[in-house]
Design an enzyme around this catalytic site. Structure first.
Site, PDB file in Angstrom:
ATOM      1  N   SER A 128       0.854  -1.196   0.000  1.00 48.56           N
ATOM      2  CA  SER A 128       0.000   0.000   0.000  1.00 48.56           C
ATOM      3  C   SER A 128       0.891   1.247   0.000  1.00 48.56           C
ATOM      4  CB  SER A 128      -0.923  -0.019   1.231  1.00 48.56           C
ATOM      5  OG  SER A 128      -1.896   1.008   1.123  1.00 48.56           O
ATOM      6  N   ASN A 129       0.304   2.373   0.390  1.00 45.87           N
ATOM      7  CA  ASN A 129       1.068   3.628   0.421  1.00 45.87           C
ATOM      8  C   ASN A 129       0.464   4.524   1.497  1.00 45.87           C
ATOM      9  OD1 ASN A 129      -1.056   5.439  -0.764  1.00 45.87           O
ATOM     10  ND2 ASN A 129      -0.885   3.941  -2.408  1.00 45.87           N
ATOM     11  N   PRO A 130       1.125   5.653   1.810  1.00 42.95           N
ATOM     12  CA  PRO A 130       0.706   6.443   2.975  1.00 42.95           C
ATOM     13  C   PRO A 130      -0.467   7.399   2.733  1.00 42.95           C
ATOM     14  CG  PRO A 130       2.919   7.080   2.248  1.00 42.95           C
ATOM     15  CD  PRO A 130       2.412   6.096   1.259  1.00 42.95           C
TER      16      PRO A 130
END
Ligand code: PMT
Length: 416
Positions: free
Chosen positions: A215-217
């Site tokens: 995923s990512n932030p």
């Protein structure tokens, strides 16, 4: 009509003004007067403490209606109480909002005319804080206000400058015309009414196995702010969101997904007939070629993860729709760590968008997770830069999209 007056158009709208017990209560009279001057109706509720600073009669004279102070006053409650105020309100404006009043609003108290009205309204709520600088900086006050914003409440101010107690700093009630303009914006410019808008927001999660994912932030804040602004300006908004900790924005149909493929499927479902698409989601470009049905056991050596491309939602819309006479306006984002404008222009062409919002990610104060953003608005003909809280950046992005939208898909009937 001057530009300020135009911004302050309250015609056919009712603003319920909740007045808190602070020295700045007298400025609420000016706010009430500006709403009346903007052809709106004002109804007033006051805390007991507020009446110590300004008498109810003053507000009654400006609004031309009874002022609600005492919930237990048989006469007013029967003829005109807080529930009547809540029914009439198109906007509930709390000004000045003292530290104590903000705390009681956050706690959902119903112990006076202002807090009970806040519990009963279903319209947008705008809060104008006013207090001493030291109190304003207190974490308790900041947490209480953040909790109200997380519920979809709006804040104007406070300003900075000399305070009544001689201190200098943040905490002054915003100027009356700034408060009235913010109220009018929340009400007045329904310039997206009749429009269908689809927004993607947040990260996607690409599973490796049942307990691990890529995923990512992305927190979703930028996309949620855009969805909320579009809804507030009258659009019918569908928000397709990856996993976030944010509540559904008020007035928005929120559809929650996990993976890029799920997001692509849902966007395809809701896209037909849309006027505007804004791709603010940080959609993962890759996913594991296969995700294991059980947790992958740790082995002695290294592991290699084969990745495969996910559907490019924005590019897919561009290739299918761009160039058609009644094509929806397509707005993409570009999250770049370097050569932001160059990369944004490449995406503008490569994904066949009308506009690209480029933001530098990886630093502080902009991009992933922050409450503020610094963006460059890139189209084939222009480049503009905007910085500030994501709610304000969202307003500016929608302002920027509007002429492109109205030119591409003229309204069936002029706005009244
Ligand atoms: O959510 P926040 O914490 O508020 O952070 C906001 C943000 C940084 C996520 C946001 O401002 C932002 O930049 N969103 C786009 C992030 C991104 O994926 O950018 P990109 O350059 O990788 O993608 C370009 C465009 O294509 C984007 O509109 C993206 O939504 C879209 N895309 C990308 C890949 C894919 N498979 N499908 C897509 O639709």
């Amino acid at each position: 009509m001057s530009d300020t007056m135009r911004r302050m158009d309250f015609a056919n709208r009712t603003v319920v003004l909740g007045v808190g017990g602070g020295i700045a209560a007298y400025k609420a009279c000016e706010v009430a007067r500006l709403v009346v001057k903007g052809r709106g109706k004002v109804r007033v509720a006051m805390t007991r403490a507020a009446t110590r600073f300004v008498g109810p009669l003053t507000f009654q004279a400006i609004s031309g209606a009874p002022v609600v102070v005492d919930l237990l006053d048989e006469q007013t409650e029967r003829s005109y109480g807080h529930l009547q105020l809540a029914r009439e309100a198109d906007l509930f404006l709390v000004a000045p909002a003292t530290a104590d009043l903000i705390a009681r609003l956050r706690a959902g108290m119903g112990d006076d005319a202002v807090t009970t009205t806040a519990l009963a309204v279903t319209c947008p709520i705008l809060v104008a804080p006013a207090m001493n600088t030291r109190m304003w900086k207190n974490p308790a006050v900041q947490e209480n206000l953040a909790a109200l914003v997380a519920r979809g409440w709006h804040v104007v101010g406070p300003g900075a400058g000399e305070l009544a107690d001689g201190d200098v700093g943040e905490g002054r009630l915003a100027d009356p015309d700034e408060i009235a303009t913010a109220a009018s914006r929340l009400l007045g410019n329904l310039d997206l009414s009749g429009r269908r808008v689809v927004v993607t927001a947040g990260p996607t999660r690409e599973p490796i196995d049942p307990v691990r994912f890529i995923s990512n932030p992305s927190s979703g804040k930028m996309g949620y702010a855009l969805a909320a602004v579009a809804a507030r300006r009258g659009a019918e908004v569908v928000l397709v969101s990856g996993p976030t900790a944010l509540p559904d924005p008020s007035g928005v149909r929120t559809l929650r997904v996990e993976t890029a493929e799920e997001m692509a499927r849902v966007v395809d479902d809701v896209a037909p007939g849309m006027d505007l698409f804004i791709g603010a989601a940080a959609v993962s470009d890759y996913r594991p070629a296969s995700s294991a049905p059980h947790k992958v056991k740790k082995g002695p050596g290294d592991e290699t993860l084969k990745l495969t491309r996910t559907p490019d939602i924005l590019a897919g819309l561009g290739s299918r729709l761009a160039g058609k006479p009644d094509a929806p306006v397509l707005v993409g984002f570009a999250a770049e760590t370097e050569e932001v404008i160059t990369r944004a222009r490449e995406k503008l062409k490569g994904k066949r968008c009308d506009l690209v919002v480029a933001n530098k990610v990886g630093g502080s104060g902009s991009g992933f997770g922050s409450d503020t953003n610094r963006v460059a608005l890139v189209s084939s003909t222009e480049l503009a830069e905007i910085e500030g809280p994501k709610e304000r950046v969202a307003e500016a992005i929608v302002d920027w999209i509007l002429p492109v939208l109205d030119a591409r898909r003229p309204r069936a009937k002029p706005l009244k």
